[in-house]
Design an enzyme around this catalytic site. Sequence first.
Site, short mmCIF file in Angstrom:
data_model
loop_
_atom_site.label_atom_id
_atom_site.label_comp_id
_atom_site.label_asym_id
_atom_site.label_seq_id
_atom_site.Cartn_x
_atom_site.Cartn_y
_atom_site.Cartn_z
N CYS A 188 -2.45 0.35 -0.24
CA CYS A 188 -2.47 0.83 -1.63
C CYS A 188 -1.08 1.54 -1.77
O CYS A 188 -0.87 2.02 -2.19
CB CYS A 188 -4.36 0.57 -2.29
N ARG A 189 -2.45 3.07 -1.17
CA ARG A 189 -1.52 4.29 -1.26
C ARG A 189 -0.53 5.06 -0.41
O ARG A 189 0.01 5.06 -1.01
CB ARG A 189 -2.84 5.50 -1.50
N SER A 190 -1.11 4.32 0.49
CA SER A 190 -0.08 4.91 1.51
C SER A 190 1.48 3.74 0.76
O SER A 190 2.49 4.95 1.79
CB SER A 190 -0.55 5.20 2.87
N ASP A 212 -8.04 6.30 -5.00
CA ASP A 212 -8.04 5.10 -4.75
C ASP A 212 -8.33 4.14 -5.27
O ASP A 212 -9.25 3.96 -6.75
CB ASP A 212 -9.57 5.17 -3.31
P1 4NP Z 1 -6.20 2.15 0.46
O1 4NP Z 1 -7.37 1.54 -0.38
O2 4NP Z 1 -7.00 3.39 1.10
O3 4NP Z 1 -5.23 3.05 -1.00
O4 4NP Z 1 -4.71 1.10 1.23
C1 4NP Z 1 -8.24 0.53 -0.74
C2 4NP Z 1 -7.91 -0.60 0.73
C3 4NP Z 1 -8.94 -0.98 1.04
C4 4NP Z 1 -9.42 -0.90 0.91
C5 4NP Z 1 -10.64 0.51 0.75
C6 4NP Z 1 -9.00 1.03 0.63
N1 4NP Z 1 -10.77 -1.65 1.30
O5 4NP Z 1 -12.12 -1.44 1.63
O6 4NP Z 1 -10.43 -2.52 2.16
#
Ligand code: 4NP
Length: 181
Positions: A19-21, A135
């Site tokens: 998502c974010r990175s 997040d």
């Molecule tokens: P990210 O978001 O850290 O911005 O890529 C997430 C993507 C997946 C999960 C948590 C946060 N997960 O728990 O699967």
Amino acid sequence: MNSENTAVRVLFVCLGNICRSPMAEGVFRERVASAGLSSRITIDSAGTGAWHVGNPPDPRGQAASTDRGIDISSQRARQVDQADFSKFDYVIAMDGSNLDTLKRLAPRNARSQLHLFLEFVPSSVTNTVDRDVPDPYYSGPDGFETVLDLIEAASAGLLAHISSSSAFAPASPSGNISSAT
Ligand code: 4NP
């Protein structure tokens, strides 16, 4: 070494790297390209967790990025590893929890500077207390728009910071150093 040819290496890190990175990598890459600096700034992203290794970015993040002219579809998630702390000049965490994990993982002789991404946003733009990119994984599409707004502001600040850093200064003209006779 001729610093004109030295690339500054930047790694964006979140939890899942879906998502974010990936959005930070895509937006920052676009800004760097627009500034004509692609040959001098190397950009990548990774997650502290391994759940999504090999996966493309979340479809909601891809769609929100596409709406802003950024294509992140070819990215694939990977996990941060120890070598990243010597390969990258800047390891940029999306939130405080990511930063804590990175500090635990970093070897003692780490070369990388660790930062929170929103350190590069002027405090007049976001509130000064919360320095986390939230997040958006469990949010709706609005969450991805909020994240992109923050990423765009922080990308501008990060590029300004890198461009003005001494490591990035153009090499002095050759022959400038006079030799004693
Ligand atoms: P990210 O978001 O850290 O911005 O890529 C997430 C993507 C997946 C999960 C948590 C946060 N997960 O728990 O699967």
